[in-house]
Scaffold this motif. Structure first.
Motif, PDB file in Angstrom:
ATOM      1  N   GLU A   1       0.603  -0.908  -0.045  1.00 22.52           N
ATOM      2  CA  GLU A   1      -0.527   0.130   0.836  1.00 22.52           C
ATOM      3  C   GLU A   1       1.234   1.456  -0.091  1.00 22.52           C
ATOM      4  O   GLU A   1       2.016   1.594   0.530  1.00 22.52           O
ATOM      5  CB  GLU A   1      -0.951   0.038   1.334  1.00 22.52           C
ATOM      6  N   ILE A   2       0.756   2.708  -0.805  1.00 24.89           N
ATOM      7  CA  ILE A   2       1.132   3.621  -1.074  1.00 24.89           C
ATOM      8  C   ILE A   2       0.676   3.945   0.035  1.00 24.89           C
ATOM      9  O   ILE A   2      -0.412   4.550   0.131  1.00 24.89           O
ATOM     10  CB  ILE A   2       0.788   4.366  -1.896  1.00 24.89           C
ATOM     11  N   MET A   3       1.283   5.092   1.323  1.00 29.38           N
ATOM     12  CA  MET A   3       1.173   5.100   2.765  1.00 29.38           C
ATOM     13  C   MET A   3       0.857   6.767   2.182  1.00 29.38           C
ATOM     14  O   MET A   3      -0.055   7.831   2.672  1.00 29.38           O
ATOM     15  CB  MET A   3       1.997   5.073   4.231  1.00 29.38           C
ATOM     16  N   ALA A   4       1.505   6.937   1.736  1.00 27.15           N
ATOM     17  CA  ALA A   4       1.980   9.208   1.708  1.00 27.15           C
ATOM     18  C   ALA A   4       2.555   9.542   0.050  1.00 27.15           C
ATOM     19  O   ALA A   4       3.010   8.116  -0.464  1.00 27.15           O
ATOM     20  CB  ALA A   4       2.866   9.072   2.399  1.00 27.15           C
TER      21      ALA A   4
ATOM     22  N   ALA B   1     -12.550   3.175  -6.966  1.00 23.42           N
ATOM     23  CA  ALA B   1     -13.487   3.326  -6.163  1.00 23.42           C
ATOM     24  C   ALA B   1     -13.678   2.481  -4.730  1.00 23.42           C
ATOM     25  O   ALA B   1     -13.701   1.248  -5.179  1.00 23.42           O
ATOM     26  CB  ALA B   1     -14.593   3.452  -6.427  1.00 23.42           C
ATOM     27  N   LYS B   2     -14.306   2.450  -3.653  1.00 19.47           N
ATOM     28  CA  LYS B   2     -15.446   1.318  -3.460  1.00 19.47           C
ATOM     29  C   LYS B   2     -16.327   1.145  -2.716  1.00 19.47           C
ATOM     30  O   LYS B   2     -16.627   2.212  -2.832  1.00 19.47           O
ATOM     31  CB  LYS B   2     -13.924   1.208  -1.302  1.00 19.47           C
ATOM     32  N   PRO B   3     -16.502   0.586  -1.983  1.00 18.27           N
ATOM     33  CA  PRO B   3     -17.981   0.608  -2.155  1.00 18.27           C
ATOM     34  C   PRO B   3     -18.427   1.727  -1.013  1.00 18.27           C
ATOM     35  O   PRO B   3     -18.061   1.400   0.159  1.00 18.27           O
ATOM     36  CB  PRO B   3     -18.303  -1.017  -1.150  1.00 18.27           C
TER      37      PRO B   3
ATOM     38  N   GLU C   1      -8.184   9.213  -0.333  1.00 16.26           N
ATOM     39  CA  GLU C   1      -8.005   9.581   1.289  1.00 16.26           C
ATOM     40  C   GLU C   1      -6.634   9.660   1.100  1.00 16.26           C
ATOM     41  O   GLU C   1      -5.828  10.766   1.839  1.00 16.26           O
ATOM     42  CB  GLU C   1      -7.967   9.061   2.296  1.00 16.26           C
ATOM     43  N   PHE C   2      -5.915   9.193   0.409  1.00 19.45           N
ATOM     44  CA  PHE C   2      -3.628   9.043   0.848  1.00 19.45           C
ATOM     45  C   PHE C   2      -3.617  10.382  -0.013  1.00 19.45           C
ATOM     46  O   PHE C   2      -2.455  10.823   0.038  1.00 19.45           O
ATOM     47  CB  PHE C   2      -3.751   8.055   0.362  1.00 19.45           C
ATOM     48  N   LEU C   3      -4.411  11.368  -0.735  1.00 19.25           N
ATOM     49  CA  LEU C   3      -3.444  11.998  -1.538  1.00 19.25           C
ATOM     50  C   LEU C   3      -3.608  13.153  -0.310  1.00 19.25           C
ATOM     51  O   LEU C   3      -2.898  14.068  -0.678  1.00 19.25           O
ATOM     52  CB  LEU C   3      -4.763  12.680  -2.777  1.00 19.25           C
ATOM     53  N   ASN C   4      -4.536  13.216   0.611  1.00 15.67           N
ATOM     54  CA  ASN C   4      -4.080  14.094   1.894  1.00 15.67           C
ATOM     55  C   ASN C   4      -4.511  15.714   1.129  1.00 15.67           C
ATOM     56  O   ASN C   4      -3.438  16.645   1.414  1.00 15.67           O
ATOM     57  CB  ASN C   4      -2.591  14.162   2.485  1.00 15.67           C
TER      58      ASN C   4
ATOM     59  N   TYR D   1     -13.554  12.679  -6.205  1.00 12.45           N
ATOM     60  CA  TYR D   1     -13.251  12.681  -7.135  1.00 12.45           C
ATOM     61  C   TYR D   1     -12.033  13.239  -8.059  1.00 12.45           C
ATOM     62  O   TYR D   1     -12.146  14.397  -7.748  1.00 12.45           O
ATOM     63  CB  TYR D   1     -13.945  12.106  -8.499  1.00 12.45           C
ATOM     64  N   ILE D   2     -10.283  12.750  -8.569  1.00 12.80           N
ATOM     65  CA  ILE D   2     -10.074  13.837  -9.113  1.00 12.80           C
ATOM     66  C   ILE D   2      -9.586  14.723 -10.697  1.00 12.80           C
ATOM     67  O   ILE D   2     -10.795  13.755 -11.176  1.00 12.80           O
ATOM     68  CB  ILE D   2      -8.673  13.093  -9.832  1.00 12.80           C
TER      69      ILE D   2
END
Ligand code: NAP
Length: 298
Positions: A76-79, A105-107, A236-239, A249-250
């Motif tokens: 997993e990429i954390m940051a 995306a997740k449910p 979320e990880f995009l902070n 969405y990006i």
């Protein structure tokens, strides 16, 4: 230092890996759980060109076969330090010249009482994974999109009866699928209806629903409930470092570049009209073509 770090191993990330390989870019693809992303949850895909019908698991195998020689890490990429293009996992840091975000995306959760407590004990978000546990049982499916209706059809192979609960009387799913659902005698439509609460001691026993038009409440006795009420983008990880829409969405331009130079996005995670496997795969191709040009110019 790699030319490209791809975050996410769904159809967008895997398609990007194919194009990156062909473009001769040194590439690492990171996936935190399993390859295929949400495609794995599809039991029967009938709208990916080249296949009249294929399961998500089999299509994922085809995608991964094509990128066997691309470096992949189950991490997993954390940051991410986007300005310097450094990616951090729990163990290491990777320097890249460009980044492709394809985290999908997740449910979405239904957000009702009992949902979290009974998750895995009758409450499921994946009919392909859990459907077979409900042989000859009664199940509910919640939602009115393609996922919910496909799930209901899939469950009709196992379950005794299926209650498809949707908050409106019109479906979002395509007409062909809606017609199949309407023709399936084991599926009972419960329309204009919202789930209020999920009850059960050790596992799901009752689904309390309320008709929005009449206000009437009643309980449906069920052993399982499959929740398919859409998805939320995994950003979320995009902070807050990359511009997002209010829904998370990006935002990307025509070349699929994000608000950060050298950082691109592809697939369900980005703002777009049509979220399908084929459009995710198309995004992967477009993004890598843009990345190739970006790398040539820097
Ligand atoms: P979706 O199309 O966004 O549908 C979500 C459904 O859940 C909608 O019917 C929505 O109701 C309902 N919903 C949302 N929040 C709710 C809540 N809090 N309570 C009750 N109901 C709620 O999601 P999806 O079905 O997962 O599909 C996602 C994307 O994948 C779509 O673009 C879809 O076309 C695509 N997909 C395609 C295929 C295929 O082509 N074979 C298969 C699966 C998915 P409303 O309609 O009232 O908003």
């Amino acid at each position: 230092m790699v030319d490209l770090a791809i975050i996410g191993g769904g159809p967008a990330g895997l398609s990007a890996a194919v194009y990156a390989k062909r473009a001769g870019l040194s590439t690492i693809l990171f996936e935190k759980m399993f390859f295929g992303g949400q495609m794995v949850n599809s039991h029967n895909i009938e709208n990916y060109p080249g296949y009249a019908s294929i399961s998500g698991i089999d299509l994922t195998a085809k995608f991964t076969e094509a990128v066997e020689d691309v470096e992949k890490r189950m991490e997993e990429i954390m940051a991410v330090d986007f300005s310097n293009k450094i990616l951090f996992t729990a163990r290491e840091r990777i320097q890249a010249r460009s980044i492709l975000i394809a985290t999908g995306a997740k449910p979405r959760l239904l957000g009702v009482e009992g949902e979290e407590r009974l998750s895995g004990m009758g409450v499921s978000y994946c009919a392909t994974c859990d459907g077979a546990f409900f042989r000859n049982r009664t199940v509910c499916v919640v939602g009115g999109g393609n996922t919910a209706l496909d799930d209901a059809l899939y469950l009709s192979k196992f379950a005794k009866e299926i209650y498809l609960i949707h908050r409106r009387d019109a479906f979002r799913a395509d007409e062909l699928t809606v017609n199949k659902v309407k023709a399936e005698p084991l599926i009972h439509l419960v329309l204009d209806t919202e789930v209020q609460r999920l009850d059960g001691k050790d596992s799901l026993e009752n689904v309390l629903v309320r008709n929005k038009k009449t206000g009437e409440e009643h309980a449906i006795q069920a052993d399982g409930i499959f929740i398919a009420v859409g998805n939320i983008p995994q950003t979320e990880f995009l902070n807050g470092k990359i511009d997002l829409t209010p829904e998370g969405y990006i935002k990307t331009d025509e070349s699929l570049q994000t608000s950060m130079e050298g950082v691109f996005a592809a697939g369900d995670v980005r703002e777009k009209e049509l979220r399908q496997i084929v459009t995710a795969a198309g995004d992967g191709a477009v993004a890598v073509d843009s990345i190739r040009k970006y790398l040539q110019s820097t």
